[in-house]
Design a protein around this motif. Structure first.
Motif, PDB file in Angstrom:
ATOM      1  N   ASP A 125     -33.737 -16.806  23.147  1.00  0.00           N
ATOM      2  CA  ASP A 125     -32.631 -16.232  22.380  1.00  0.00           C
ATOM      3  C   ASP A 125     -31.341 -16.679  23.059  1.00  0.00           C
ATOM      4  O   ASP A 125     -31.115 -16.387  24.239  1.00  0.00           O
ATOM      5  N   SER A 171     -26.339 -15.592  20.875  1.00  0.00           N
ATOM      6  CA  SER A 171     -25.282 -15.713  19.864  1.00  0.00           C
ATOM      7  C   SER A 171     -25.850 -15.806  18.453  1.00  0.00           C
ATOM      8  O   SER A 171     -25.221 -16.368  17.558  1.00  0.00           O
ATOM      9  N   GLY A 172     -27.075 -15.296  18.308  1.00  0.00           N
ATOM     10  CA  GLY A 172     -27.659 -15.259  16.974  1.00  0.00           C
ATOM     11  C   GLY A 172     -28.699 -16.324  16.696  1.00  0.00           C
ATOM     12  O   GLY A 172     -29.336 -16.303  15.632  1.00  0.00           O
ATOM     13  N   GLU A 231     -34.206 -19.702  13.883  1.00  0.00           N
ATOM     14  CA  GLU A 231     -33.617 -18.715  12.973  1.00  0.00           C
ATOM     15  C   GLU A 231     -32.161 -18.461  13.355  1.00  0.00           C
ATOM     16  O   GLU A 231     -31.853 -18.258  14.537  1.00  0.00           O
ATOM     17  N   ASN A 232     -31.283 -18.483  12.357  1.00  0.00           N
ATOM     18  CA  ASN A 232     -29.859 -18.233  12.586  1.00  0.00           C
ATOM     19  C   ASN A 232     -29.510 -16.825  12.105  1.00  0.00           C
ATOM     20  O   ASN A 232     -29.390 -16.570  10.904  1.00  0.00           O
ATOM     21  N   ARG A 233     -29.318 -15.909  13.043  1.00  0.00           N
ATOM     22  CA  ARG A 233     -28.938 -14.541  12.707  1.00  0.00           C
ATOM     23  C   ARG A 233     -27.430 -14.318  12.890  1.00  0.00           C
ATOM     24  O   ARG A 233     -26.957 -13.193  12.797  1.00  0.00           O
ATOM     25  N   GLY A 234     -26.713 -15.375  13.149  1.00  0.00           N
ATOM     26  CA  GLY A 234     -25.285 -15.270  13.318  1.00  0.00           C
ATOM     27  C   GLY A 234     -24.552 -15.241  11.981  1.00  0.00           C
ATOM     28  O   GLY A 234     -25.158 -15.246  10.906  1.00  0.00           O
ATOM     29  N   LYS A 235     -23.232 -15.281  12.072  1.00  0.00           N
ATOM     30  CA  LYS A 235     -22.408 -15.182  10.873  1.00  0.00           C
ATOM     31  C   LYS A 235     -21.864 -16.533  10.417  1.00  0.00           C
ATOM     32  O   LYS A 235     -21.218 -16.619   9.371  1.00  0.00           O
ATOM     33  N   PRO A 266     -26.217 -19.247   7.965  1.00  0.00           N
ATOM     34  CA  PRO A 266     -26.481 -17.871   8.407  1.00  0.00           C
ATOM     35  C   PRO A 266     -27.641 -17.266   7.613  1.00  0.00           C
ATOM     36  O   PRO A 266     -27.733 -17.432   6.397  1.00  0.00           O
ATOM     37  N   GLN A 279     -33.630 -20.134   8.275  1.00  0.00           N
ATOM     38  CA  GLN A 279     -34.428 -20.652   9.381  1.00  0.00           C
ATOM     39  C   GLN A 279     -35.006 -22.009   8.996  1.00  0.00           C
ATOM     40  O   GLN A 279     -35.106 -22.347   7.820  1.00  0.00           O
TER      41      GLN A 279
END
Length: 593
Positions: A166, A169-170, A192-196, A310, A313
């Motif tokens: 991880d 930063s997302g 996977e991009n969990r950021g904004k 955002p 994945q």
């Protein structure tokens, strides 16, 4: 008789010339492709402007033992029927790999072959699967210093290993590493991009070697950078010394676009490591050297830029071959696993259309007899059988040459000062008697392609490595281990280790037997009357004995057995033609002197 000896002399001289030049001229490197432009290199460097921090290339660590280098990171064990070692959780680097079925010497208790070693260790050699940020961005991506967490404590063919990272930063990375029963690894990353915000990066898989690797040093064999950069491309080969001549010490392929399919890495004589990008993904192959006191060499599959939105994945997969270059296994990976042209890891040479069938025949006979030495002897019989009619005509023509020697001598006495007239009358005589004056060369000449192909197979095929014969020959791919200069082991020193001329002192039992068989073969014919020819013929067996002494024992056995069969065949033909066999008279004269 003069023409006959001239033909035989020509055949022997031709063979000597070809064998002496073999290691120097055969297998010469292919003509290098045009150098890529500096602008193209700068374009790729822009994605990673600091070569010292290149993906997969850790700074050179202080010299330490292999055990000390391995202790620098927590590890997960690798245990398969063919491999053992570990994966470093620092960098998720594959840098500890040994081959279970291969040892350094013929002693079954000798150490296993070590293929990969960690940075800082002697002969450091490792593989990385990393990501590179776009130029100017500070995105935190997995690199050589990244600490991954592991799910599980061992990688086996039945239990893949999962690693996680991880970046805080997302971005979440889940890496699944699997391996088959042999030498093929598969690395699958789920990102996977969990950021904004959307992120962009380059995937990069690389193989790195720290310090110039030891090579066998034979031009007949390529060792160094190798790759098939694009499914429809030939192999690209580059030596460690040649890379420094490239622009910016780097070679980028293809030069004008991205490739799909293929592989790249490093090849040694028997082992190789090759990154295999997903056949649907575009990449550039990058061979490069980072000069220094300890130069570093790297093969990269540098992927096309990826953008991850955002909440989205993506899954990226890369394979790795790391192990022994077994022909049937490479062909299996090519046909069943879709790895394009992986069999080109074996350097069959320009005459692959001869060497590959020779290897197939050797392997087939080995399965029948259970001994590669016996298979070589069987091949000699097969070759003799195939060329039996041609050799018979050749030996018969030689026998007829002996019959017309009185007529030839009469022509020489009739035209003692007119050499051109002599030759014209002799050619007319040959036509009337239906004699081919060059037929004496054929028995020797037809052996040359077989000799070369067998030499190549013995040299490059791992199946021949440490293959035993009988008695003292434990490795048919190595020279005869005995040596007359230390009384076959009674004196405690190695003559071949002597400086300057030690390499000329490989003279074991089989080379001596070969020399005797060649000497007997030459005694089948009357001695030449010309003193120069007589001297050359007298020294020819000695020269060949020393020359072949350092050749693989399997090749010497082939040459010896071929000489014995040639003597028997020539004697049979001469007897059938009613021509006297000169062997016993010549031997009697030799020993009576």
């Amino acid at each position: 008789m003069q023409q006959d000896t001239r033909n035989l002399l020509l055949a022997m001289a031709l063979s000597l010339l070809v064998i002496l030049g073999w290691n120097h001229f055969y297998g010469a490197p292919k003509i290098h492709e045009a150098r890529q432009t500096t602008a193209q290199l700068q374009q790729m460097e822009a994605a990673n402007p600091n070569p010292a921090a290149a993906p997969g290339l850790a700074p050179v660590a202080q010299a330490q033992s292999r055990a000390e280098a391995l202790a620098q990171s927590r590890r997960v064990a690798i245990d398969t029927p063919s491999l053992f070692g570990s994966i470093a959780l620092k960098g998720a680097r594959l840098d500890d790999l040994s081959l279970r079925d291969y040892r350094e010497t013929t002693d079954p208790k000798s150490p296993n072959i070590v293929l990969l070693s960690p940075a800082g260790a002697p002969d450091a050699y490792f593989v990385d699967f990393h990501y590179v940020a776009q130029a100017g961005e500070t995105l935190k991506l997995p690199g050589s210093e990244t600490l991954w967490t592991a799910e599980g404590d061992k990688l086996t063919p039945s239990t893949p290993l999962t690693l996680n990272f991880d970046n805080g930063s997302g971005l979440l990375f889940k890496r699944k590493i699997s391996v088959d029963d042999h030498y093929l690894f598969t690395v699958t990353d789920t990102i996977e991009n969990r950021g904004k915000a959307a992120v962009s990066f380059f995937p990069d898989a690389s193989v790195t070697r720290q310090g110039e690797p030891k090579t066998s040093g034979y031009s007949v064999l390529h060792e160094g950078f190798i790759g098939v950069i694009g499914a429809d491309q030939p192999s690209t080969e580059l030596t460690y010394k040649a890379i420094s001549k490239e622009t910016n010490n780097a070679k980028v392929l293809p030069t004008d676009s991205y490739a799909t399919g293929g592989w790249l890495g490093f090849t040694d004589k028997y082992w190789a490591t090759a990154v295999i990008p997903d056949a649907s993904e575009k990449y550039k192959g990058w061979f490069r050297e980072f000069p220094g006191a300890q130069p570093q060499y790297q093969s990269d599959a540098f992927g096309e830029a990826k953008t991850l939105a955002p909440g989205a994945q993506m899954v990226l997969s890369t394979r790795l071959f790391a192990g022994a270059k077994k022909s049937n296994l490479l062909e299996y990976y090519e046909k069943q696993q879709g790895v394009t042209k992986l069999d080109l890891l074996i350097d069959w040479g320009y005459f692959f259309f001869i060497t590959r069938p020779m290897f197939w025949l050797l392997e087939t006979l080995y399965k029948l007899f259970g001994n590669f030495g016996v298979a070589i002897i069987a091949i000699t019989l097969i070759v003799k059988g195939l060329f039996f009619p041609l050799a018979n005509r050749s030996y018969l023509s030689m026998a007829r040459m002996k019959e017309v020697q009185p007529k030839i001598k009469a022509l020489q006495e009739l035209y003692p000062d007119d050499k051109m007239k002599q030759q014209q009358e002799m050619m007319e005589l040959y036509k009337r008697e239906k004699i081919n004056p060059v037929s004496g060369c054929l028995p020797m000449v037809i052996q040359i392609p077989v000799f070369f192909s067998l030499y190549k197979v013995l040299f490059v095929a791992i199946e021949m490595r440490q293959a035993p014969f009988f008695g003292w020959v434990k490795d048919l791919s190595a020279p005869d281990p005995t040596n007359v200069f230390n009384l076959f082991g009674l004196l405690p020193f190695d003559p071949t280790a002597m400086p300057a001329f030690g390499h000329l002192l490989h003279l074991g039992v089989w080379p001596l037997i070969m020399g005797v068989s060649m000497w007997v073969q030459m005694k089948m014919n009357p001695e030449p009357t010309d003193p120069v020819q007589k001297t050359m013929f007298a020294w020819m067996p000695v020269i060949f004995t020393f020359m072949l002494g350092s050749f693989p024992a399997g090749l010497v056995i082939y040459w010896t057995w071929n000489n014995v069969l040639s003597v028997a065949q020539q004697a049979l033909i001469m007897k059938q033609a009613g021509v006297k066999v000169e062997l016993f008279d010549n031997l009697r004269k030799t020993f009576s002197r």
